[in-house]
Design an enzyme around this catalytic site. Structure first.
Site, PDB file in Angstrom:
ATOM      1  N   GLU A 108       0.845  -1.208   0.000  1.00  0.00           N
ATOM      2  CA  GLU A 108       0.000   0.000   0.000  1.00  0.00           C
ATOM      3  C   GLU A 108       0.871   1.244   0.000  1.00  0.00           C
ATOM      4  O   GLU A 108       2.025   1.197   0.421  1.00  0.00           O
ATOM      5  CB  GLU A 108      -0.859   0.041   1.280  1.00  0.00           C
ATOM      6  CG  GLU A 108      -1.817  -1.115   1.403  1.00  0.00           C
ATOM      7  CD  GLU A 108      -2.466  -1.165   2.789  1.00  0.00           C
ATOM      8  OE1 GLU A 108      -2.472  -0.139   3.495  1.00  0.00           O
ATOM      9  OE2 GLU A 108      -2.947  -2.245   3.147  1.00  0.00           O
ATOM     10  N   LYS A 110       2.210   4.544   1.614  1.00  0.00           N
ATOM     11  CA  LYS A 110       2.336   5.036   2.984  1.00  0.00           C
ATOM     12  C   LYS A 110       2.002   6.523   2.949  1.00  0.00           C
ATOM     13  O   LYS A 110       2.794   7.344   2.484  1.00  0.00           O
ATOM     14  CB  LYS A 110       3.765   4.803   3.499  1.00  0.00           C
ATOM     15  CG  LYS A 110       3.941   5.180   4.944  1.00  0.00           C
ATOM     16  CD  LYS A 110       5.297   4.683   5.432  1.00  0.00           C
ATOM     17  CE  LYS A 110       5.572   5.001   6.870  1.00  0.00           C
ATOM     18  NZ  LYS A 110       5.384   6.359   7.257  1.00  0.00           N
ATOM     19  N   ASP A 112       1.488  10.237   3.899  1.00  0.00           N
ATOM     20  CA  ASP A 112       2.217  11.108   4.826  1.00  0.00           C
ATOM     21  C   ASP A 112       1.233  12.055   5.503  1.00  0.00           C
ATOM     22  O   ASP A 112       1.079  13.208   5.120  1.00  0.00           O
ATOM     23  CB  ASP A 112       3.280  11.903   4.061  1.00  0.00           C
ATOM     24  CG  ASP A 112       4.276  12.538   5.008  1.00  0.00           C
ATOM     25  OD1 ASP A 112       4.242  12.204   6.206  1.00  0.00           O
ATOM     26  OD2 ASP A 112       5.076  13.359   4.558  1.00  0.00           O
ATOM     27  N   TYR A 217      -7.027   1.996   6.774  1.00  0.00           N
ATOM     28  CA  TYR A 217      -6.222   0.878   6.273  1.00  0.00           C
ATOM     29  C   TYR A 217      -6.054  -0.271   7.249  1.00  0.00           C
ATOM     30  O   TYR A 217      -5.421  -1.264   6.929  1.00  0.00           O
ATOM     31  CB  TYR A 217      -4.839   1.361   5.824  1.00  0.00           C
ATOM     32  CG  TYR A 217      -4.090   2.172   6.867  1.00  0.00           C
ATOM     33  CD1 TYR A 217      -3.893   3.522   6.672  1.00  0.00           C
ATOM     34  CD2 TYR A 217      -3.611   1.595   8.041  1.00  0.00           C
ATOM     35  CE1 TYR A 217      -3.220   4.291   7.613  1.00  0.00           C
ATOM     36  CE2 TYR A 217      -2.939   2.340   8.983  1.00  0.00           C
ATOM     37  CZ  TYR A 217      -2.744   3.690   8.773  1.00  0.00           C
ATOM     38  OH  TYR A 217      -2.088   4.449   9.699  1.00  0.00           O
ATOM     39  N   LYS A 305      10.732   3.387   2.865  1.00  0.00           N
ATOM     40  CA  LYS A 305      10.769   4.851   2.757  1.00  0.00           C
ATOM     41  C   LYS A 305      11.459   5.273   1.469  1.00  0.00           C
ATOM     42  O   LYS A 305      12.564   4.820   1.178  1.00  0.00           O
ATOM     43  CB  LYS A 305      11.544   5.444   3.945  1.00  0.00           C
ATOM     44  CG  LYS A 305      10.822   5.322   5.270  1.00  0.00           C
ATOM     45  CD  LYS A 305       9.846   6.486   5.438  1.00  0.00           C
ATOM     46  CE  LYS A 305       9.249   6.562   6.807  1.00  0.00           C
ATOM     47  NZ  LYS A 305       9.989   7.286   7.783  1.00  0.00           N
ATOM     48  N   CYS A 399       8.663  50.189   0.632  1.00  0.00           N
ATOM     49  CA  CYS A 399       8.146  49.373  -0.473  1.00  0.00           C
ATOM     50  C   CYS A 399       9.139  49.385  -1.639  1.00  0.00           C
ATOM     51  O   CYS A 399       9.615  50.449  -2.030  1.00  0.00           O
ATOM     52  CB  CYS A 399       6.792  49.917  -0.906  1.00  0.00           C
ATOM     53  SG  CYS A 399       6.244  49.223  -2.468  1.00  0.00           S
ATOM     54  N   CYS A 402       7.155  51.633  -4.632  1.00  0.00           N
ATOM     55  CA  CYS A 402       6.811  53.054  -4.479  1.00  0.00           C
ATOM     56  C   CYS A 402       7.645  53.753  -3.410  1.00  0.00           C
ATOM     57  O   CYS A 402       7.487  54.951  -3.190  1.00  0.00           O
ATOM     58  CB  CYS A 402       5.330  53.211  -4.168  1.00  0.00           C
ATOM     59  SG  CYS A 402       4.907  52.711  -2.484  1.00  0.00           S
ATOM     60  N   CYS A 417       2.946  47.102   2.243  1.00  0.00           N
ATOM     61  CA  CYS A 417       2.967  48.473   1.738  1.00  0.00           C
ATOM     62  C   CYS A 417       1.525  48.954   1.871  1.00  0.00           C
ATOM     63  O   CYS A 417       0.587  48.268   1.444  1.00  0.00           O
ATOM     64  CB  CYS A 417       3.390  48.464   0.266  1.00  0.00           C
ATOM     65  SG  CYS A 417       2.959  49.970  -0.604  1.00  0.00           S
ATOM     66  N   CYS A 422       0.163  52.819  -4.741  1.00  0.00           N
ATOM     67  CA  CYS A 422       1.454  52.246  -5.146  1.00  0.00           C
ATOM     68  C   CYS A 422       1.296  51.572  -6.521  1.00  0.00           C
ATOM     69  O   CYS A 422       0.436  50.694  -6.686  1.00  0.00           O
ATOM     70  CB  CYS A 422       1.904  51.219  -4.099  1.00  0.00           C
ATOM     71  SG  CYS A 422       3.233  50.161  -4.669  1.00  0.00           S
TER      72      CYS A 422
END
Ligand code: IVH
Length: 661
Positions: A108, A110, A112, A217, A305, A399, A402, A417, A422
């Site tokens: 199956e 695995k 995460d 599962y 893994k 910024c 501007c 900003c 701007c």
């Protein structure tokens, strides 16, 4: 009413199963939402008639202060790991050595995610818990009740505790992070963290909004009549209504395993959920006691893994990009590397805190991996202590476009900003305004927006509606035809409706869903603005379902600002419709199809069609066997004849109005 409530409840349960379990949706999202809303409204009127496991009850309840503890009567063990095919063969040899002849295995994915234990008694979901330390976990029942792939009732009536992995699909992880970034909130590093963070919310209403799922599962505990092999267990769980990963392999000959692992390694990128390996399980449970357990893991299963999708490269430079809400995001420019087939040359470094916490600096060698196998991310800098490095990145307090002041709002990690004028923000705002989920103006791509701004043909989004064909034709790569198309697309977008418009305005914290909820609640911009004007603060806005204080404040602030009001007035004057489209009335015409033909005595065609859609009905484009009703006005033409020949019900306008009453 009782029958309607029952009918909707059953219907929604079936649709849920089709969508979440069978991956074969039966209806559109809109139809689903409409039925769910109708049921919700009816249940509000008749609370006693609501089923205890009603599909509406997956929206979360009251928040708790902390989670209670749950003791796992059967410990939730972990798995031993293998990192190569050879180690899997060693595992197989141990099985043979213990005396198992011709073992069969199930392989199956695995997943995460986050282990959850789900307990059922008498066919009813009783308790859901995290794994914790394997012996004691946290009680997250209320949160798990909001996860639509966790059945609230199952046919099996005995005691049953099953185990599964809660996860957030990759696509939803990306969307959630984008939303968080926009809101100035810290992003999740990967889908696993996002799933864990979502499930461990003290307020289940927040969990309900995250599209979590659980793949079941394993059966951890239960009656003696339960399946005796892994293959049957998976089938049984599926029959009980759990979501079970359909991708699994049965292996009778160990020789086939190597090729299979190679195939799976190549396939891993095509999944819509994150996995970190495979699990190889001995199919027949009768050998379990014979093989036994280590301190933490069974000896009849093993995890394989995958090597992580990681690579090493140099972070050449850190640049600051400006988003439409004014957020400054640091972007890492990489010496390009290829990770699992795609070239990565840029990586988001999220915000100032992230840079500081990870101590990432220009010139560093960094480890890059793909979070959720999709978004590249810096895992860490490899710069050694004392090494000659560049100085820590100094986050700009002006910024980059501007040169205006940037500020950090309380509780946020992002610098913004705040200059509404701007040019950088205006450009991003216009790009957002025309984008797919907003006003959807096809043909107005980023390059054209930039040219239009540079040539001062537009200064804000309202100016788009004053563009003429003559303005567009001279632009680079624009012929007569594309100019016509663009003008058409602009014209059509005027009818995008209130919800899209609200989203398109780019009000901080108002995403697609919130815009939809607001539009539905207020019905029109006029109503929203007059309510804003009749109140002195934003507190009342907080009473509207789904809108918290942050959204309420942001909306109030935006709509009380003179410049924004002027912009809205100008948009309206330029013909942009500010009323809700497809106002949902009820679901009484759900599944029914209509077609209008000829001139109707009082209704305009779009109006009549909207009435059907608002009740969940569909408009067909021609007469066919699938048509339920033809509404015929004056001079109906050939459609009427065809409908008569197919024995389709025919309405006059009056009959139609009576029917939908
Ligand atoms: S079987 C006795 N099957 O992987 C343990 N685990 O490293 C039985 N996991 O904590 C686990 N997908 O949360 C099994 N198809 C799968 C799985 C799976 C993910 C997780 C599980 C476990 C961890 C072990």
């Amino acid at each position: 009413m009782k029958t309607r409530i029952k009918e909707l409840t059953e219907q929604l349960k079936q649709w849920n199963k089709a969508y979440y379990q069978d991956d074969a949706p039966k209806v559109s999202d809109a139809e689903y939402d409409m039925a769910l809303r109708e049921l919700g409204n009816l249940e509000k009127l008749y609370p006693d008639l609501a089923a205890w496991d009603s599909p509406t009850k997956r929206v979360g309840g009251t928040a708790v202060k902390e989670f209670g503890q749950v003791e796992h009567k059967q410990a939730l063990l972990s798995l031993s790991n293998a990192f190569s095919y050879e180690e899997l063969v060693d595992f197989h040899k141990r099985i043979l050595k213990a005396g198992v002849e011709n073992p069969t295995y199930i392989l199956e994915w695995k997943i995460d995610g986050l282990t959850v234990a789900l307990e059922y008694e008498n066919g009813i979901f009783q308790c859901g818990a995290t794994r914790g330390n394997g012996k004691i976990g946290e009680n997250i029942t209320e949160n798990l009740r909001t996860v639509k792939t966790v059945p609230l009732t199952i046919p099996y009536k005995g005691h049953l505790v099953c185990r599964g992995e809660a996860y957030l699909p990759k696509e939803d992880f990306v969307a959630l992070n984008r939303q968080r970034e926009e809101a100035g909130e810290p992003v999740f590093a990967n889908p696993r963290n996002a799933a864990a963070g979502s499930l461990r919310q003290l307020d289940s209403k927040i969990t309900a909004k995250r599209p979590l799922a659980v793949f079941a599962y394993d059966i951890v505990d239960g009656g003696t009549d339960l399946p005796k092999t892994q293959e049957e267990t998976l089938n049984f769980l599926s029959q009980q209504g759990f979501l079970v990963n359909p991708q699994r392999e049965k292996i009778d000959e160990i020789a086939k395993l190597e090729e299979l692992i190679e195939k799976k390694t190549a396939d891993r990128q095509n999944l819509d959920y994150d996995i970190d390996g495979l699990v190889l399980k001995l199919n027949d449970f009768k050998y379990r006691e014979l093989l036994g357990y280590t301190a933490k893991a069974p000896k009849f299963s093993i995890a394989y893994k995958f090597p992580p999708l990681e690579g090493k490269t140099t972070l050449e430079k850190i640049e600051i990009t400006l988003g439409r809400t004014g957020i400054l995001t640091p972007l890492g420019i990489l010496n390009p590397i290829t990770l699992s087939g795609s070239v990565i040359s840029k990586v988001s470094l999220h915000n100032e805190d992230y840079l500081r916490d990870k101590d990432i600096r220009e010139g560093d060698t960094v480890i890059i991996h793909k979070a959720g196998d999709v978004i590249p991310e810096v895992v860490r800098s490899l710069a050694a202590h004392g090494e000659n490095r560049s100085l820590p990145f100094v986050f700009p307090h002006l910024c980059p476009v501007c040169s205006g002041e940037v500020v950090k709002f309380e509780g946020e990690v992002a610098w913004r900003c705040i200059n509404e004028n701007c040019p950088g923000r205006i450009k991003e705002n216009i790009k957002h305004f025309v984008s797919k989920n907003a006003m959807d103006i096809d043909g107005l791509g980023a390059a054209i927006v930039e040219t239009l701004l540079a040539q001062s043909l537009i200064k804000n989004v309202a100016d788009i509606y004053e563009l003429k064909k003559e303005d567009i034709i001279p632009l680079e790569k624009m012929g007569e035809k594309s100019a016509d198309n663009l003008i058409n697309a602009i014209e059509n977008s005027k009818q995008a409706g209130f919800a899209r418009l609200l989203f398109a305005l780019g009000i901080p914290h108002v995403g697609v869903v919130t815009a939809g909820n607001l539009a539905e609640h207020f019905g029109s911009m006029d109503k929203l603005l007059s309510d804003i004007d009749n109140n002195e603060d934003s507190l009342w806005l907080g009473d509207i379902a789904e809108i918290g204080k942050i959204i309420a404040d942001s909306l109030y602030q935006y709509l009380t600002l003179k410049e924004n009001r002027n912009l809205i007035v100008k948009l309206a004057a330029n013909g942009v419709d500010m009323n809700v489209k497809n106002l949902v009335v009820d679901a009484s015409l759900m599944g029914k199809t209509f077609l209008f033909t000829g001139t109707l005595p009082t209704l305009k065609r779009p109006e009549a069609e909207a009435m059907v859609k608002a009740r969940g009905g569909k408009i067909l484009s021609g007469v066919s066997k699938n048509l339920n009703y033809l509404v015929a006005g004056e001079k109906p033409g050939s459609k009427l004849k065809k409908a008569q020949s197919l024995d389709i019900s025919i309405f006059t306008e009056e009959e139609f109005l009576e029917y939908i009453k």
